[in-house]
Design an enzyme around this catalytic site. Sequence first.
Site, PDB file in Angstrom:
ATOM      1  N   HIS A 112     -47.865 -25.643  -4.305  1.00 51.70           N
ATOM      2  CA  HIS A 112     -46.542 -26.124  -4.708  1.00 51.70           C
ATOM      3  C   HIS A 112     -46.644 -27.610  -5.033  1.00 51.70           C
ATOM      4  CE1 HIS A 112     -42.228 -26.227  -5.032  1.00 51.70           C
ATOM      5  NE2 HIS A 112     -42.219 -27.307  -4.264  1.00 51.70           N
ATOM      6  N   GLY A 147     -51.765 -21.223 -16.304  1.00 55.12           N
ATOM      7  CA  GLY A 147     -52.894 -20.788 -15.478  1.00 55.12           C
ATOM      8  C   GLY A 147     -53.989 -21.820 -15.294  1.00 55.12           C
TER       9      GLY A 147
HETATM   10  C1  GAR Z   1     -48.416 -25.904 -10.885  1.00 55.13           C
HETATM   11  O1  GAR Z   1     -48.043 -27.243 -10.952  1.00 55.13           O
HETATM   12  C2  GAR Z   1     -48.001 -25.302  -9.551  1.00 55.13           C
HETATM   13  O2  GAR Z   1     -48.103 -26.216  -8.489  1.00 55.13           O
HETATM   14  C3  GAR Z   1     -46.574 -24.918  -9.809  1.00 55.13           C
HETATM   15  O3  GAR Z   1     -46.589 -24.399 -11.108  1.00 55.13           O
HETATM   16  C4  GAR Z   1     -47.605 -25.059 -11.871  1.00 55.13           C
HETATM   17  C5  GAR Z   1     -48.462 -23.991 -12.532  1.00 55.13           C
HETATM   18  O4  GAR Z   1     -49.392 -24.565 -13.407  1.00 55.13           O
HETATM   19  N1  GAR Z   1     -46.105 -23.950  -8.848  1.00 55.13           N
HETATM   20  C6  GAR Z   1     -44.859 -23.929  -8.366  1.00 55.13           C
HETATM   21  O5  GAR Z   1     -43.977 -24.678  -8.740  1.00 55.13           O
HETATM   22  C7  GAR Z   1     -44.599 -22.876  -7.297  1.00 55.13           C
HETATM   23  N2  GAR Z   1     -43.386 -23.117  -6.598  1.00 55.13           N
HETATM   24  P1  GAR Z   1     -50.643 -23.718 -13.905  1.00 55.13           P
HETATM   25  O6  GAR Z   1     -50.092 -22.393 -14.452  1.00 55.13           O
HETATM   26  O7  GAR Z   1     -51.254 -24.543 -14.992  1.00 55.13           O
HETATM   27  O8  GAR Z   1     -51.559 -23.497 -12.739  1.00 55.13           O
END
Ligand code: GAR
Length: 210
Positions: free
Chosen positions: A109, A12
């Site tokens: 993304h 998150g």
């Molecule tokens: C982030 O890097 C986001 O871009 C990616 O998951 C991570 C979540 O990190 N999302 C995807 O791959 C969606 N296809 P976070 O929980 O620390 O925000």
Amino acid sequence: MKNIVILISGRGSNMEAIVQACAAEQWPARVAAVISNKAEAGGLTFAAERGIATACVNHKDYPSREAFDAELARVIDQFQPDVVVLAGFMRILTPGFVAHYENRLLNIHPSLLPAFPGLHTHQRAINAGCKLAGATVHFVTAELDHGPIVLQAAVAVLPGETEATLSEKVLRQEHQIYPRAVRWMVTGNLVHDHGRVTTTDGQTQVQFSA
Ligand code: GAR
């Protein structure tokens, strides 16, 4: 006051960046709820500690994607969202869910879409010999990691770059561009025309970093 609902599946950190920017920049909005499909998602603790409502809708408790998405939408709609923000929410959404939140649903993304939808984006960019990688904030359509692009951040892929170094660099950019895009949503600064998104005041929708 606009209501923002953020969906997460894990750490998150993008959600944290949005919560912090909303408070620091005094957006005309509040993060009304943070919802996860995983009870152990670290981000739920951060949100609860800040007095933000949290909820968990565990996808494993539902017999189909449609049933899960219906319950998820029911929980989200209790918070009357103006914007629903997918922040590392790792679920494929049904067309019905996406349609219900049309023009209100954003995703981030970790690639320069339309390149590399799906998983392992950084390793795939390195393997392909890309000299630029990055992240994209986009409106969500029924197609996975696809939709009208709001903002992109590009970083250089340097010789010797690894998945770990690249993902760290890109994540730093994500924490800048995602709050900016959500702010544009709540301040009504986005114009959406036939799949192309612009800002009302010509603010730049791209950022570069070494
Ligand atoms: C982030 O890097 C986001 O871009 C990616 O998951 C991570 C979540 O990190 N999302 C995807 O791959 C969606 N296809 P976070 O929980 O620390 O925000």
